[in-house]
Design an enzyme around this catalytic site. Structure first.
Site, short mmCIF file in Angstrom:
data_model
loop_
_atom_site.label_atom_id
_atom_site.label_comp_id
_atom_site.label_asym_id
_atom_site.label_seq_id
_atom_site.Cartn_x
_atom_site.Cartn_y
_atom_site.Cartn_z
N THR A 75 5.26 0.15 8.14
CA THR A 75 4.59 0.92 7.10
C THR A 75 4.01 2.15 7.77
O THR A 75 3.12 2.06 8.61
CB THR A 75 3.47 0.10 6.43
OG1 THR A 75 4.07 -0.95 5.69
CG2 THR A 75 2.66 0.96 5.47
N LYS A 80 5.71 2.26 -0.74
CA LYS A 80 4.77 1.33 -0.10
C LYS A 80 3.35 1.86 -0.19
O LYS A 80 2.40 1.11 -0.45
CB LYS A 80 5.17 1.10 1.37
CG LYS A 80 4.23 0.18 2.16
CD LYS A 80 4.28 -1.26 1.70
CE LYS A 80 3.20 -2.13 2.35
NZ LYS A 80 3.48 -2.54 3.72
N LYS A 92 -5.31 1.10 8.17
CA LYS A 92 -4.27 2.02 8.64
C LYS A 92 -3.47 2.57 7.46
O LYS A 92 -3.24 3.78 7.34
CB LYS A 92 -3.35 1.27 9.62
CG LYS A 92 -2.26 2.09 10.23
CD LYS A 92 -0.87 1.86 9.62
CE LYS A 92 -0.37 0.44 9.65
NZ LYS A 92 1.04 0.31 9.24
#
Lengths: 287, 287
Positions: free
Chosen positions: B88, B163, B231
Site C-alpha cells: 500500500t 486502496k 502510514k
C-alpha cells in the site's frame, strides 16, 4: 410514516381511532378502511383506546401531544392502558412521559423506529423500545404488525438512547462516504467501479451501498430529510452536554449538515445523502 | 502477509524465488516446499523470474526494493516480464514505477490488497489493480491464487488510489463506531444488545459488526496495525495536499490515531479498533 403504520394496524384488524393535525393525511385511511374513526384531539383518541400510538416530528411536539393538560393523550388515557411513543425524541423526555404515565397507572414505552418511509410502508421498521419488560411483552404482538427487528433495550428512555446511538453511528458514516467519493473522484477513479471494489470489505457500510449509488445518480430525494436528521443530531448533542461527553465526529457532522441546510436552496428538504454537496462546495469541485 | 501470499503461489505450483530482509521469515516456505529457492537481493529474485511480487510496509521501502539501481528488482528484470507491487503505497510512486518499468520493456501493476492477515492466509484478499488492461488480464490467473475480489481500477496508480479511498472510508467509519459505543455506554445501554439492534439497519458497517464485538471483549490485537494505518492515512493526506482536497473527517481521524500511537503504551502495535482508547481518555470514562 404514521399513516403507513396506522394502515397496517387497521389491516391487522385493530379498531382504530385517528387524530392528525392535518386531517387530509388521514382521509384515505378513514374512507378505505370502513372501521377507523376520527377524533378531534389526541385526548379524544386516548379516551376511546387501550393502546395509544404517537409519532410526530419533534420532541416539543411529542411533549404537547402527550403531556398537554387540556388536549394531550395522557389527560384522556384510562388507568391500565398503554402509550407507545414512536417519535424520535430525547431519552430525558421519555423518562418524563414514563413517570407522568406511571402516576396515573398508565404504561409507557418509548419506541422510536428506523427504516424510514419505506420501512413504514413495508412494515419492516426497526423498533427500539424502552420501558418495563412487562409492557414490552404485552405490546410486542402489536409492534410486530409494524416492524421486523424489535428490541427491548432497557428501562424508560433506552429506546430513545438506542435510536440516538444509531444516529451517532450514521453521522461520521456519512462523512466517510462523502470523503471517500470526493477522494476517488479527485483521483480520477470510476466511482461506480470503486464502490463495487470496496463495498464488500472492511470499508463497507449500509450508507456506502445504499446512498453511494444514489449520489452518483444525482438523486437527492429524501429517504430521510436533512431537517429531521439535524433535529436528531441536536438531541444527541444536547444529551452529550448533559452527560459531559465529547464526540468530535458528531460535532463535525452536525456543522456540515447545518451548512447543507443553510447554504443550499431547500437543503433541509433534501435527503441526508445530499451532504456530498457541502464537500463539493468546500472543495470547489463536483464529483 | 507476504509469507502467506507466497505460500499460496508455491502451493499452486509456481516455481518461486524468495527474498526478505528477514530471512528467518522465509525458512518455513523454503524447507516445506522443496521447490522454492532463496536469492540474496530483490535484484537477484528478479533475474530469475517472469513475474515479480513485492510487498513491504512503507512507500520508501517499496521505492528502495523496486527502484534501487544496485539491488532493486527493476535493475534485474528482463524485458517482457511483469512487476506486481502489493505494497500500500502512493499513486504517485506507482506511476513512477510504471514509467521506469516501461522504459525497460517491463509491465508494472500496482496491486495493493485489503483483507489483512486473515485474508492473506485464506487467499480471500481484495486486490485493487492499476496498470494496463493487458497486464491485468495476463496476470489475473496468478492474482486469483491470492484473492477473491480482484478489480482492474484503471491505469497506473489507480490501484493505489482505490486502496487510499478504502482507507478514507474506514477513517470516519472508525470514528463513528467509537462515538456510537461511547454514547451508548454513557446512556447506560447494554452494548452488545445495542450493536445487535442497530447493525442490520442504516447504521450498519463492517467496522461495527467486526470491530464492535472485539472492542467489547477488550481485544485490541491487530488485525491491522495502528502504525500501518497511520502510514496509509499519511499517504492519503499527502495526496489530498497534492490534489488540493479538504477532508475534515480524514484529518480528525489522523489526529486521533496519532494520539493513540503517541499516548498509549505500544499504541502503534495495537489493532485499529484500539481507537476507542483515545475516546475513553478524551472523556475520562471507560466503556
Amino acid at each position: 410514516m404514521g399513516r403507513s403504520m396506522c394502515g397496517h394496524l387497521i389491516k391487522a384488524g385493530y379498531p382504530t381511532t385517528l387524530y392528525s393535525r392535518t386531517k387530509s393525511k388521514c382521509e384515505d385511511l378513514l374512507t378505505s378502511s370502513g372501521t377507523a374513526s376520527w377524533a378531534l384531539s389526541p385526548r379524544a383518541v386516548a379516551e376511546r383506546s387501550d393502546i395509544v400510538f404517537t409519532i410526530v416530528g419533534y420532541p416539543h411536539e411529542a411533549k404537547q401531544v402527550i403531556l398537554d393538560e387540556e388536549t394531550g393523550v395522557l389527560a384522556g388515557m384510562k388507568s391500565g392502558s398503554t402509550l407507545i411513543d414512536c417519535t424520535t425524541s430525547s431519552p430525558e423526555l421519555a423518562v418524563t412521559i414514563f413517570e407522568a404515565g406511571k402516576a396515573k397507572g398508565i404504561h409507557a414505552l418509548d419506541a422510536p423506529v428506523s427504516g424510514g418511509d419505506i420501512g413504514a410502508r413495508n412494515a419492516t421498521l426497526s423498533i427500539m423500545c424502552g420501558g418495563t419488560e412487562g409492557t414490552f411483552q404485552t405490546t410486542l404482538p402489536v409492534l410486530q404488525v409494524l416492524g421486523k427487528n424489535i428490541n427491548h433495550m432497557g428501562g424508560p428512555g433506552c429506546g430513545q438512547a438506542t435510536k440516538a446511538t444509531n444516529q451517532v453511528l450514521i453521522a461520521s458514516g456519512m462523512i466517510a462516504l462523502c470523503e471517500g467519493l470526493m477522494f476517488a473522484s479527485a483521483s480520477g477513479l470510476d466511482l461506480e467501479k470503486t464502490i463495487e471494489a470496496v463495498a464488500s470489505g472492511a470499508a463497507g457500510s449500509w450508507s456506502l451501498s445504499n446512498y453511494g449509488p444514489r449520489i452518483l445518480k444525482g438523486d437527492f430525494k429524501p429517504g430521510f430529510f436533512v431537517d429531521h436528521y439535524i433535529k436528531d443530531l441536536d438531541i444527541v448533542l444536547s444529551e452529550c452536554r448533559r452527560m459531559d461527553l465529547k464526540l468530535p465526529g458528531m460535532e463535525l457532522a452536525t456543522n456540515l449538515y447545518k451548512q447543507l441546510r443553510d447554504e443550499q436552496e431547500k437543503g433541509g428538504e433534501m435527503g441526508t445523502q445530499a451532504l456530498i454537496k457541502v464537500f463539493e462546495r468546500m472543495n470547489g469541485r463536483a464529483l
